[in-house]
Design an enzyme around this catalytic site. Structure first.
Site, PDB file in Angstrom:
ATOM      1  CB  THR A  71      -0.950   0.034   1.222  1.00  0.00           C
ATOM      2  OG1 THR A  71      -0.181   0.214   2.409  1.00  0.00           O
ATOM      3  CG2 THR A  71      -1.778  -1.243   1.330  1.00  0.00           C
ATOM      4  N   GLY A  72       0.405   2.300  -0.640  1.00  0.00           N
ATOM      5  CA  GLY A  72       1.154   3.570  -0.684  1.00  0.00           C
ATOM      6  C   GLY A  72       2.500   3.398  -1.366  1.00  0.00           C
ATOM      7  CG  ASN A  74       2.031   7.103  -4.737  1.00  0.00           C
ATOM      8  OD1 ASN A  74       1.465   6.515  -3.836  1.00  0.00           O
ATOM      9  ND2 ASN A  74       2.215   8.404  -4.740  1.00  0.00           N
ATOM     10  N   GLY A  76       8.171   7.362  -1.714  1.00  0.00           N
ATOM     11  CA  GLY A  76       8.781   7.032  -0.418  1.00  0.00           C
ATOM     12  C   GLY A  76       9.199   5.578  -0.286  1.00  0.00           C
ATOM     13  CE1 TYR A 226       2.718   8.832  11.259  1.00  0.00           C
ATOM     14  CE2 TYR A 226       4.261   9.140  13.077  1.00  0.00           C
ATOM     15  CZ  TYR A 226       3.950   8.592  11.839  1.00  0.00           C
ATOM     16  OH  TYR A 226       4.865   7.780  11.202  1.00  0.00           O
TER      17      TYR A 226
HETATM   18  N1  NAP Z   1       9.442   8.809   6.827  1.00  0.00           N
HETATM   19  C1  NAP Z   1       9.648   8.566   8.113  1.00  0.00           C
HETATM   20  O1  NAP Z   1      10.531   9.142   8.760  1.00  0.00           O
HETATM   21  C2  NAP Z   1       8.811   7.529   8.823  1.00  0.00           C
HETATM   22  C3  NAP Z   1       9.145   7.222  10.160  1.00  0.00           C
HETATM   23  C4  NAP Z   1       8.393   6.270  10.827  1.00  0.00           C
HETATM   24  C5  NAP Z   1       7.338   5.628  10.169  1.00  0.00           C
HETATM   25  N2  NAP Z   1       7.033   5.963   8.874  1.00  0.00           N
HETATM   26  C6  NAP Z   1       5.907   5.258   8.230  1.00  0.00           C
HETATM   27  O2  NAP Z   1       6.322   4.720   7.007  1.00  0.00           O
HETATM   28  C7  NAP Z   1       5.208   4.611   6.125  1.00  0.00           C
HETATM   29  C8  NAP Z   1       5.597   5.133   4.743  1.00  0.00           C
HETATM   30  O3  NAP Z   1       5.851   6.503   4.867  1.00  0.00           O
HETATM   31  P1  NAP Z   1       6.830   7.323   3.902  1.00  0.00           P
HETATM   32  O4  NAP Z   1       7.810   7.990   4.782  1.00  0.00           O
HETATM   33  O5  NAP Z   1       7.306   6.508   2.766  1.00  0.00           O
HETATM   34  O6  NAP Z   1       5.804   8.458   3.438  1.00  0.00           O
HETATM   35  P2  NAP Z   1       5.375   9.060   2.018  1.00  0.00           P
HETATM   36  O7  NAP Z   1       6.549   9.214   1.126  1.00  0.00           O
HETATM   37  O8  NAP Z   1       4.564  10.252   2.345  1.00  0.00           O
HETATM   38  O9  NAP Z   1       4.434   7.903   1.436  1.00  0.00           O
HETATM   39  C9  NAP Z   1       3.207   7.641   2.021  1.00  0.00           C
HETATM   40  C10 NAP Z   1       2.367   6.841   1.038  1.00  0.00           C
HETATM   41  O10 NAP Z   1       1.080   6.610   1.629  1.00  0.00           O
HETATM   42  C11 NAP Z   1       0.100   6.963   0.678  1.00  0.00           C
HETATM   43  N3  NAP Z   1      -1.171   7.387   1.266  1.00  0.00           N
HETATM   44  C12 NAP Z   1      -1.433   8.444   2.055  1.00  0.00           C
HETATM   45  N4  NAP Z   1      -2.739   8.534   2.311  1.00  0.00           N
HETATM   46  C13 NAP Z   1      -3.328   7.492   1.666  1.00  0.00           C
HETATM   47  C14 NAP Z   1      -4.652   7.048   1.528  1.00  0.00           C
HETATM   48  N5  NAP Z   1      -5.675   7.701   2.073  1.00  0.00           N
HETATM   49  N6  NAP Z   1      -4.886   5.940   0.802  1.00  0.00           N
HETATM   50  C15 NAP Z   1      -3.883   5.277   0.206  1.00  0.00           C
HETATM   51  N7  NAP Z   1      -2.613   5.656   0.273  1.00  0.00           N
HETATM   52  C16 NAP Z   1      -2.338   6.755   0.998  1.00  0.00           C
HETATM   53  C17 NAP Z   1       0.721   8.121  -0.087  1.00  0.00           C
HETATM   54  O11 NAP Z   1       0.014   8.323  -1.303  1.00  0.00           O
HETATM   55  P3  NAP Z   1      -0.074   9.807  -1.942  1.00  0.00           P
HETATM   56  O12 NAP Z   1       1.241  10.059  -2.600  1.00  0.00           O
HETATM   57  O13 NAP Z   1      -1.217   9.686  -2.892  1.00  0.00           O
HETATM   58  O14 NAP Z   1      -0.351  10.758  -0.825  1.00  0.00           O
HETATM   59  C18 NAP Z   1       2.122   7.578  -0.279  1.00  0.00           C
HETATM   60  O15 NAP Z   1       2.158   6.672  -1.340  1.00  0.00           O
HETATM   61  C19 NAP Z   1       4.061   5.357   6.793  1.00  0.00           C
HETATM   62  O16 NAP Z   1       3.178   4.426   7.376  1.00  0.00           O
HETATM   63  C20 NAP Z   1       4.739   6.167   7.880  1.00  0.00           C
HETATM   64  O17 NAP Z   1       3.912   6.397   8.981  1.00  0.00           O
HETATM   65  C21 NAP Z   1       7.735   6.901   8.185  1.00  0.00           C
END
Ligand code: NAP
Length: 342
Positions: A71-72, A74, A76, A226
């Protein structure tokens, strides 16, 4: 030329030669000193960056004949996870909110990775109807599901609600994935040795659930919302692992660490990014490095028998007391069933 003049000129030349070689020695010392400084700084930087990038999944396990949902995916970490799964030969369903962004990411991955198959499918976790539609299509078209990676997430949003009227962090990060996993659970059970990986965050440990205020009617804090949704990911993992015990489905929870992705879109203003980006790049992980622990839990042999456990930097880590309470995990499950109409 008189003798005395000759001697004076000879002395002057000798003196000049001494001065020149002394200056040259000083210059050489300077160059050596600066070269040493640059070398030490470069080595320190490489070592630091390697340390900051964290654990690496060294498993070479292949996934030919396996189906994976990310999931998600596209952008990150999700995009990097999808690329890794494809590079191992898997059929990867990229479950994305926007088909257009998903297709762009898939094209980008295809340029890097020749193996596997990438299929983009629409899934909005902020809409229970969309989750049901996704599952209906998936179950009608696919005959197996070997790995489900619940990665999508939102962070630090202003108060918003999902289509079904739930607070956005809780709705997308927890409820959407809760319904998705449960709707696909039968197929996961039918597929031998399947895995579910829930991407949480270390921030789960700084909060507790408030069942009287799950929808934040009384007060709202972006960070609190969050962290609670990420605690819900930990508790969901625990309860799902208990319920799915001996069913052939293993469940893992992952903390990716601090990762340089688009997740900060609501936290950092766009104008600050050119200034902050180099600093952020220096101190936190790249998306590929951040994806490693989720990949590790999805494919490695080392996690076998550790269903329900929590992993960080490709190592098992003890869960803090907030994520340990079986009673709270059960209660969250029951509340989530009601909220999603499961
Ligand atoms: N980055 C960090 O430092 C960090 C730290 C701890 C945990 N995490 C966790 O890691 C995971 C991935 O995060 P990331 O850092 O890769 O963030 P990201 O680059 O913002 O990617 C998040 C993804 O989730 C998708 N998404 C958001 N809302 C959605 C919805 N309603 N339905 C379906 N998809 C949705 C986004 O799609 P869109 O592009 O369409 O918005 C995007 O593909 C998350 O669960 C986050 O909480 C991240």
């Amino acid at each position: 030329m008189p003798m005395s003049t000759k001697r004076a000129v000879g002395c002057a030349f000798g003196r000049l030669r001494e001065l020149g070689s002394a200056r040259m020695t000083v210059q050489l010392e300077d160059i050596a000193w600066w070269t040493l400084c640059v070398m030490v700084l470069t080595i320190a930087f490489i070592l630091w960056k390697r340390y900051a990038e964290g654990g690496v999944c060294y498993s070479k396990n292949r996934l030919e004949g396996k189906t994976v949902i990310v999931t998600g995916s596209n952008t990150g970490m999700g995009k990097e996870i999808a690329a890794d799964m494809a590079s191992r030969g898997a059929r990867v369903i990229m479950a994305c909110r926007s088909i257009e962004r998903g297709n762009r990411a898939a094209e980008d991955i295809r340029r890097r990775v020749q193996d596997g198959t990438l299929i983009v499918s629409q899934l909005d976790l902020g809409s229970l109807k969309s989750v049901r539609m996704f599952c209906k299509t998936f179950l009608a078209t696919e005959s197996q599901l070997d790995i489900l990676i619940n990665n999508a997430g939102v962070f630090f949003c202003p108060y918003m609600q999902t289509e079904d009227g739930y607070e956005y962090h809780f709705g997308v990060n927890h409820l959407g994935h809760f319904l998705l996993t449960n709707q696909l659970l039968l197929l996961l059970k039918k597929s031998p040795k399947s895995r579910v990986v829930n991407v949480s965050s270390f921030t789960y440990a700084f909060t507790s659930l408030d069942f009287d205020n799950l929808n934040y009617k009384h007060s709202y804090s972006r960070m609190q919302a969050y962290m609670r949704s990420k605690l819900a990911n930990v508790l969901f993992t625990k309860e799902l692992a208990r319920r799915a015990k001996d069913s052939g489905v293993d469940v893992y929870c992952v903390n990716p660490g601090g990762v340089h992705t688009d997740i900060t879109r609501y936290l950092l203003p766009q104008w600050s990014l050119p200034v902050l980006d180099p600093i952020i790049w220096l101190v936190i992980k790249s998306p590929r490095a951040g994806a490693q622990t989720a990949i590790y839990c999805a494919v490695s042999d080392e996690v076998k028998g550790l269903s329900g456990h929590y992993f960080s930097d490709c190592k098992e880590k003890a869960v803090g007391k907030e994520g340990m309470d079986e009673g709270i995990a059960k209660k969250l499950w029951e509340v989530s069933e009601k909220m999603t109409g499961l």
